[in-house]
Write an enzyme that holds these catalytic residues in place. Structure first.
Site, short mmCIF file in Angstrom:
data_model
loop_
_atom_site.label_atom_id
_atom_site.label_comp_id
_atom_site.label_asym_id
_atom_site.label_seq_id
_atom_site.Cartn_x
_atom_site.Cartn_y
_atom_site.Cartn_z
N GLU A 147 33.69 73.71 45.25
CA GLU A 147 32.55 73.68 46.19
C GLU A 147 31.67 72.45 46.01
O GLU A 147 30.45 72.56 45.85
CB GLU A 147 31.72 74.97 46.05
CG GLU A 147 32.46 76.20 46.51
CD GLU A 147 31.61 77.47 46.59
OE1 GLU A 147 30.47 77.47 46.09
OE2 GLU A 147 32.11 78.45 47.15
N GLU B 24 38.70 81.43 47.96
CA GLU B 24 37.69 82.45 47.64
C GLU B 24 37.39 83.24 48.91
O GLU B 24 36.91 82.66 49.89
CB GLU B 24 36.40 81.84 47.11
CG GLU B 24 36.51 81.34 45.68
CD GLU B 24 35.20 80.86 45.09
OE1 GLU B 24 34.15 81.47 45.40
OE2 GLU B 24 35.22 79.88 44.34
O1 AHR Z 1 32.80 83.81 43.28
C1 AHR Z 1 31.45 83.60 43.01
C2 AHR Z 1 31.00 82.18 43.32
O2 AHR Z 1 31.02 82.00 44.71
C3 AHR Z 1 31.87 81.07 42.80
O3 AHR Z 1 31.54 80.70 41.51
C4 AHR Z 1 31.57 79.95 43.75
O4 AHR Z 1 32.66 79.07 43.89
C5 AHR Z 1 31.18 80.63 45.04
O5 AHR Z 1 30.00 80.14 45.54
#
Ligand code: AHR
Length: 503
Positions: free
Chosen positions: A172, A291
């Site tokens: 990110e 994610e």
């Molecule tokens: O999964 C939780 C968090 O969400 C992770 O660390 C990050 O990559 C995202 O913002």
């Protein structure tokens, strides 16, 4: 409501990459410490890994796992997690304002992954660090021996290299919250140089560059264009992240977020195509949705706690308790991944244990499965093979995030190895059953071999440590094959996995 579904042997989206059913686990909250690893727990092995948690993980047949972060990776020194455990430093984890004891590092995690039967997908720190540490990490994990880092690994008792093939280039990096956050061009250049070095070491390594943290970021989708223009030829995937919630308690709008995700995927595919054309590139870049999950139940409370707490070790963080509505949503989202498996090759549920996770592990107590565990498990077990381009003719609704959302959500997969067609179906209608007529053109001799369902629950009901089996799948009924077609009725707000043997 009447719904006509057309399944045709020759109408195919393409071959599904098994890694569509991957997972993510971060050094965060009780995901590692108190999740997969809890020395002294009655179920822990001699290395501290909980066997009850491991069993639930193994039952998911997860192909790959992204590790060690997440936001955590952007200030992580991988060297802190190797060598004798009693000599490892305790560090501040700036991402989550906690203490990291480093009792689990790459070698412990590799051992756990091997027991779980999962391939590692490692992320390097391109936030506080850069190419130099990343290349040393690669040498430690992937080189056989005779060099400083590979011999160090051998001295730590790991004779053979892990030969890790998938590498994420940071996490990110578009997010201002990220430690070492960068501008798109700046990050794109660093990602390119890192990817080039990794591919120079081993051409078969695959790299994942960071796309947007979500489709609400002000820099989206310009970020993707700028980053890809810097590194297109050296990357294989661009990542997407998206978390979902139903804060306004509007179920149909919540389900509509699956269509919104379809637009997100399509936009990134467009950015990829644009850069490919502009660069006259030969290679393809695919999407790694590394994610995804429902994340909103616990969010505000944790945010308050993080600002107030005094750097605890492995605190309970983001421990969402999922309900039946979340399971229906996850089922639809996985259907969307199958439908877009032409562009989305890898996807990772975030995360795996305790932190926004399908598996919960009570401290000193039992592990249990959340409602969302089951649609994820069924997709992973039965969603492999060829994605079918299924036609659905069903009534639709409009909501805030999307118009013309079909009440019936369907994905179909044909496994040519076993000649089994699996249909994953969600009736999203709040109060009407769906009368199904599913034609199976080109699939002769269809026979219903299994029908599983999740239905009849209140939307807001979930499982818990005290009542772990309140919302679980059961044997479905009301569907049968008649004259080569699947017919019958499915109840409102229900999820179905229908497996048909065909010839
Ligand atoms: O999964 C939780 C968090 O969400 C992770 O660390 C990050 O990559 C995202 O913002």
């Amino acid at each position: 409501m009447k719904a006509r579904v057309s399944v045709h042997r020759d109408f195919q989206i393409g071959s599904i990459d098994d890694r569509l059913y991957s997972a993510f686990i971060e050094h965060m909250g009780r995901a590692i410490y108190g999740g997969i690893y809890e020395p002294g727990h009655p179920q822990a092995d001699e290395d501290g890994f909980r066997q009850d948690v491991l069993q639930f993980v193994q039952d998911l047949k997860i192909p790959a796992i992204r590790y060690p972060g997440g936001n955590f990776v952007s200030a992580y020194n991988w060297e802190d997690g190797i060598g004798p455990k009693d000599q490892r430093p305790v560090r501040l984890d700036l991402a989550w304002r906690t203490k990291e004891t480093n009792q689990v590092g790459i070698n412990e995690f590799a051992r756990w992954s091997e027991m779980a039967g999962i391939e590692m997908m490692l992320a390097v720190n391109l936030g506080s660090r850069g190419l130099d540490e990343a290349r040393n990490f690669l040498e430690y994990t992937n080189f056989p021996g005779g060099t400083t880092w590979s011999d160090l690994r051998r001295s730590h008792g790991v004779e053979n290299p892990y030969d890790v093939k998938m590498w994420c280039l940071g996490n990110e990096m578009d997010g201002p919250w990220q430690i070492g956050h960068k501008k798109a061009v700046e990050y794109g250049r660093l990602a390119n140089e890192t990817a080039k070095a990794f591919k120079g070491f081993d051409r078969s390594i695959e790299t994942v560059v960071c796309g947007s943290s979500n489709d609400g970021m002000p820099s989206y989708p310009e970020w993707e264009r700028q980053v890809l223009e810097e590194c297109y030829e050296n990357v294989d995937y661009i990542s997407l992240h998206k978390y979902f919630g139903n804060r306004s308690r509007d179920t149909l709008n919540f389900f509509g977020k699956v269509e919104e995700t379809g637009r997100y995927i399509q936009t990134i595919a467009g950015a990829i195509d644009y850069v490919k054309a502009k660069k006259r590139a030969k290679n393809d870049v695919f999407i790694c949705f590394d994610e995804w999950n429902v994340w909103y139940h616990e969010r505000e409370e944790d945010g308050r706690r993080i600002r107030e707490w005094d750097w605890p070790e492995a605190p309970a963080l983001l421990e969402e308790t999922y309900n039946f509505e979340d399971a229906l949503f996850v089922a639809c989202l996985l259907n969307e991944f199958i439908r877009r498996s032409d562009r989305v090759r890898i996807a990772c549920i975030a995360q795996l244990v305790n932190v926004i996770a399908p598996i919960r592990a009570e401290k000193g107590g039992p592990a249990w499965r959340q409602t969302i565990y089951y649609p994820y498990q069924f997709a992973s077990l039965y969603g492999r093979g060829t994605a079918l381009n299924v036609g659905v003719d069903a009534p639709t609704y409009d909501c805030r995030v999307a118009d013309d959302v079909k009440y019936l959500d369907v994905a179909g997969v044909h496994d040519p190895g076993t000649d089994i067609v699996t249909l994953f179906m969600v009736n999203r209608h709040l109060d009407e059953a769906a009368e199904l007529d599913v034609s199976l053109t080109g699939f002769a001799g269809a026979r219903l071999i299994e029908h599983l369902s999740m239905e009849g629950h209140e939307l807001l009901v979930g499982n818990s440590g005290a009542d772990p089996d309140r919302v679980v799948p059961g044997k479905g009924d009301g569907l049968g094959v008649e004259d080569g077609a699947l017919k019958g009725s499915i109840s409102p707000l229900s999820y179905h996995v229908v497996r048909l043997s065909v010839t």
